[in-house]
Design a protein around this motif. Sequence first.
Motif, PDB file in Angstrom:
ATOM      1  N   TRP A   1       0.829  -1.211   0.000  1.00 33.18           N
ATOM      2  CA  TRP A   1       0.000   0.000   0.000  1.00 33.18           C
ATOM      3  C   TRP A   1       0.863   1.261   0.000  1.00 33.18           C
ATOM      4  O   TRP A   1       0.635   2.183  -0.786  1.00 33.18           O
ATOM      5  N   LEU A   2       1.863   1.304   0.866  1.00 27.85           N
ATOM      6  CA  LEU A   2       2.730   2.478   0.939  1.00 27.85           C
ATOM      7  C   LEU A   2       3.549   2.638  -0.333  1.00 27.85           C
ATOM      8  O   LEU A   2       3.811   3.765  -0.773  1.00 27.85           O
ATOM      9  N   GLY A   3       3.944   1.520  -0.941  1.00 24.89           N
ATOM     10  CA  GLY A   3       4.661   1.609  -2.209  1.00 24.89           C
ATOM     11  C   GLY A   3       3.768   2.143  -3.317  1.00 24.89           C
ATOM     12  O   GLY A   3       4.193   2.964  -4.141  1.00 24.89           O
ATOM     13  N   TRP A   4       2.523   1.683  -3.339  1.00 24.27           N
ATOM     14  CA  TRP A   4       1.574   2.167  -4.343  1.00 24.27           C
ATOM     15  C   TRP A   4       1.296   3.660  -4.164  1.00 24.27           C
ATOM     16  O   TRP A   4       1.199   4.402  -5.143  1.00 24.27           O
ATOM     17  N   MET A   5       1.180   4.106  -2.935  1.00 22.99           N
ATOM     18  CA  MET A   5       0.925   5.509  -2.665  1.00 22.99           C
ATOM     19  C   MET A   5       2.077   6.402  -3.112  1.00 22.99           C
ATOM     20  O   MET A   5       1.891   7.588  -3.379  1.00 22.99           O
ATOM     21  N   ARG A   6       3.276   5.822  -3.228  1.00 25.27           N
ATOM     22  CA  ARG A   6       4.458   6.593  -3.598  1.00 25.27           C
ATOM     23  C   ARG A   6       4.933   6.306  -5.019  1.00 25.27           C
ATOM     24  O   ARG A   6       6.035   6.690  -5.393  1.00 25.27           O
TER      25      ARG A   6
ATOM     26  N   VAL B   1       0.639   7.516   9.175  1.00 23.89           N
ATOM     27  CA  VAL B   1       1.519   8.680   9.048  1.00 23.89           C
ATOM     28  C   VAL B   1       2.254   8.706   7.712  1.00 23.89           C
ATOM     29  O   VAL B   1       2.687   9.779   7.265  1.00 23.89           O
ATOM     30  N   PHE B   2       2.403   7.540   7.068  1.00 24.07           N
ATOM     31  CA  PHE B   2       3.121   7.515   5.794  1.00 24.07           C
ATOM     32  C   PHE B   2       2.189   7.329   4.590  1.00 24.07           C
ATOM     33  O   PHE B   2       2.664   7.175   3.463  1.00 24.07           O
ATOM     34  N   SER B   3       0.886   7.366   4.827  1.00 29.82           N
ATOM     35  CA  SER B   3      -0.059   7.223   3.719  1.00 29.82           C
ATOM     36  C   SER B   3      -0.364   8.553   3.038  1.00 29.82           C
ATOM     37  O   SER B   3      -1.030   8.570   2.000  1.00 29.82           O
ATOM     38  N   GLY B   4       0.067   9.628   3.595  1.00 34.95           N
ATOM     39  CA  GLY B   4      -0.194  10.940   3.006  1.00 34.95           C
ATOM     40  C   GLY B   4       0.857  11.933   3.448  1.00 34.95           C
ATOM     41  O   GLY B   4       1.712  11.631   4.287  1.00 34.95           O
ATOM     42  N   PRO B   5       0.798  13.140   2.890  1.00 33.50           N
ATOM     43  CA  PRO B   5       1.774  14.164   3.279  1.00 33.50           C
ATOM     44  C   PRO B   5       1.582  14.579   4.731  1.00 33.50           C
ATOM     45  O   PRO B   5       0.464  14.810   5.174  1.00 33.50           O
ATOM     46  N   MET B   6       2.680  14.678   5.438  1.00 35.53           N
ATOM     47  CA  MET B   6       2.636  15.064   6.845  1.00 35.53           C
ATOM     48  C   MET B   6       4.034  15.494   7.267  1.00 35.53           C
ATOM     49  O   MET B   6       5.040  14.960   6.785  1.00 35.53           O
ATOM     50  N   ARG B   7       4.103  16.472   8.146  1.00 33.93           N
ATOM     51  CA  ARG B   7       5.397  16.889   8.655  1.00 33.93           C
ATOM     52  C   ARG B   7       6.020  15.772   9.485  1.00 33.93           C
ATOM     53  O   ARG B   7       5.326  15.005  10.138  1.00 33.93           O
ATOM     54  N   TRP B   8       7.354  15.742   9.458  1.00 38.61           N
ATOM     55  CA  TRP B   8       8.041  14.701  10.199  1.00 38.61           C
ATOM     56  C   TRP B   8       7.785  14.802  11.691  1.00 38.61           C
ATOM     57  O   TRP B   8       7.750  13.797  12.399  1.00 38.61           O
TER      58      TRP B   8
END
Length: 229
Positions: A51-56, A199-206
């Motif tokens: 999923w995270l790879g697909w999102m990126r 937290v890694f599925s979308g844009p977000m500050r570190w």
Amino acid sequence: MTRPDVKIAVSGVLVACAVAAALPAWSDIAFMASKDEEQSHIWLAVPVALWLGWMRRKRLRRVEPDFAWLGPIAALVCIVLARIGFGRGFDVFWHAGAVGMVIAAILTVWGLPAVWRLAPAFLALGFLLPVPGRIRASIAIPLQDTSAQWTQILLEGFGFAVERAGNILNINGETVAVAEACNGMRMVSALLLVAYTFVFSGPMRWSGRIFILAISPIVALFINTLRLM
């Protein structure tokens, strides 16, 4: 086939070879995930990574995939790590070597820039590693004790008669074993995986990502207390 198609096919073959080369380790991971409820979150690791790879995937448009010698070197290191782990009974090294060989196979075909852009997806594969018993106990037992303390305080605040001995509660004459009613480690692992995915599925500050991941154990502890109540 186009070049990306060739890359996908070759990487698929190399990943299959990496899994076959470390099949006993993968079988052990699957066995622990299916037989130990505290390790059941392992089944979600690969879907989360995909999923995270697909999102990126869009991040790969500016990257030209290329063969990387770092991949075979990493694979060799992982083989040595797995052999040391198996030979000396360090299961975490044995399992980590097997997972690392898969990542090294992908690194070999696609190169470091592509793997770096999909780093959260590859890091999610770390959830495939069963948590060693010693580490699991060092986390679960304090969580169980704290859950028992919080539950006692809150229930007494609502007027219940509660007695506590370690992580055993006696509530109005009924005995509740915290370890049996609500295992802290199982909830922490699952919640940490869910928080990591979020937290890694979308844009977000570190800073936001680190904060959410850091409070995951506290949230798990709070949920444990609610379930006990």
